[in-house]
Write a protein that holds these residues in place. Structure first.
Motif, PDB file in Angstrom:
ATOM      1  N   ARG A   1       0.892  -1.128  -0.102  1.00  0.00           N
ATOM      2  CA  ARG A   1       0.169  -0.263  -0.212  1.00  0.00           C
ATOM      3  C   ARG A   1       1.066   1.268   0.054  1.00  0.00           C
ATOM      4  NH1 ARG A   1      -4.893   0.000   0.645  1.00  0.00           N
ATOM      5  NH2 ARG A   1      -5.267  -2.029   1.635  1.00  0.00           N
ATOM      6  N   PRO A   2       0.428   2.366  -0.981  1.00  0.00           N
ATOM      7  CA  PRO A   2       1.323   3.498  -0.624  1.00  0.00           C
ATOM      8  C   PRO A   2       1.392   4.008   0.861  1.00  0.00           C
ATOM      9  CG  PRO A   2      -0.440   3.597  -2.291  1.00  0.00           C
ATOM     10  CD  PRO A   2      -0.664   2.447  -1.396  1.00  0.00           C
ATOM     11  N   GLY A   3       2.842   4.508   1.075  1.00  0.00           N
ATOM     12  CA  GLY A   3       3.069   4.944   2.179  1.00  0.00           C
ATOM     13  C   GLY A   3       3.768   3.731   2.929  1.00  0.00           C
ATOM     14  N   VAL A   4       3.705   2.396   2.757  1.00  0.00           N
ATOM     15  CA  VAL A   4       4.422   1.496   3.668  1.00  0.00           C
ATOM     16  C   VAL A   4       6.000   1.554   3.254  1.00  0.00           C
ATOM     17  CG1 VAL A   4       4.673  -1.078   4.037  1.00  0.00           C
ATOM     18  CG2 VAL A   4       2.235  -0.070   3.617  1.00  0.00           C
ATOM     19  N   GLN A   5       6.764   1.573   4.446  1.00  0.00           N
ATOM     20  CA  GLN A   5       8.162   1.674   4.119  1.00  0.00           C
ATOM     21  C   GLN A   5       8.747   0.369   3.442  1.00  0.00           C
ATOM     22  OE1 GLN A   5       9.627   2.131   8.198  1.00  0.00           O
ATOM     23  NE2 GLN A   5       8.937   4.072   8.329  1.00  0.00           N
TER      24      GLN A   5
ATOM     25  N   LYS B   1      -2.419  -3.927   9.226  1.00  0.00           N
ATOM     26  CA  LYS B   1      -2.536  -2.739  10.159  1.00  0.00           C
ATOM     27  C   LYS B   1      -2.665  -3.144  11.439  1.00  0.00           C
ATOM     28  CE  LYS B   1      -4.648   0.511   6.820  1.00  0.00           C
ATOM     29  NZ  LYS B   1      -6.023   1.343   6.741  1.00  0.00           N
TER      30      LYS B   1
ATOM     31  N   ASP C   1       1.158   1.485  12.504  1.00  0.00           N
ATOM     32  CA  ASP C   1       1.795   1.317  11.175  1.00  0.00           C
ATOM     33  C   ASP C   1       1.551   2.146  10.088  1.00  0.00           C
ATOM     34  OD1 ASP C   1       2.658  -1.342  12.187  1.00  0.00           O
ATOM     35  OD2 ASP C   1       0.679  -2.219  11.871  1.00  0.00           O
ATOM     36  N   GLU C   2       0.492   3.033  10.362  1.00  0.00           N
ATOM     37  CA  GLU C   2      -0.107   3.905   9.473  1.00  0.00           C
ATOM     38  C   GLU C   2       0.719   5.037   9.429  1.00  0.00           C
ATOM     39  OE1 GLU C   2      -4.207   4.316   9.809  1.00  0.00           O
ATOM     40  OE2 GLU C   2      -4.304   2.660  10.950  1.00  0.00           O
TER      41      GLU C   2
END
Length: 186
Positions: free
Chosen positions: A74-78, A177, A185-186
């Motif tokens: 998902r966008p934003g996950v490191q 999440k 996590d978010e």
């Protein structure tokens, strides 16, 4: 002249037909039973309530090959977290095996499994979808659906095919999440 021809044709077509002697049609159906109608209505309501709405669509299934490795974030996950997931360095705390299930049953089980894992704030799970090539030569059915469904599930941050010791291309690690524990996590 034509009227006479039409009349004689009609007369010959209905020759031997007996007129109806009563004005009521006999349908052969018994009269309405109010108890039976009430029971049918109640059963119809139960059926409607049993329809599951889980947010997972089969409208556009992403076909994947039996040996294809799955990977999505998902966008934003490191990136570092996804590298750890792919390497099997994030321990999974639950596992679900979808082998041999119908697509509909697999969807229900996957939805319920992720809901349960999320309830307990589990970080990572493994889903075994198999990689069986179908007899008709088409792509693996459950694997393709799991690949599509996990992208749609709101609790899924990312997933990657497992290392060989945990199922290889026949299973995925799924990062979920967590909202209540430290290190959100978010």
């Amino acid at each position: 002249m034509q009227e006479d021809d039409d009349f004689s044709l009609f007369k010959s077509a209905v020759k031997g037909v007996k007129p109806i002697t009563h004005a009521r049609a006999e349908t052969g159906k018994p009269r309405d039973n109010r108890e039976q109608i009430a029971k049918r209505r109640a059963n119809a309501q139960v059926s409607v309530e049993q329809v599951r709405i889980d947010g997972l669509s089969d409208q556009f299934v992403i076909d994947v090959g039996a040996e294809d490795e799955l990977y999505w974030a998902r966008p934003g996950v490191q990136d570092a977290q996804m590298r750890k997931l792919k390497a099997g360095q994030i321990p999974f705390e639950g596992s679900l095996d979808l082998h041999g299930l119908s697509v509909e049953r697999a969807r229900e089980q996957l939805w319920d499994f992720i809901a349960e894992a999320s309830k307990y704030e589990i970080r990572c799970v493994r889903v075994t979808h198999g990689k069986a090539a179908r007899l008709d030569g088409k792509r693996p059915l459950i694997k393709s659906h799991v690949n599509t469904w996990l992208r749609q599930h709101p609790q899924v941050l990312g997933f990657a095919s497992c290392t060989p010791r945990h199922g290889g291309a026949g299973a995925v690690y799924v990062m979920l999440k967590r909202t209540m524990l430290e290190g959100r996590d978010e």
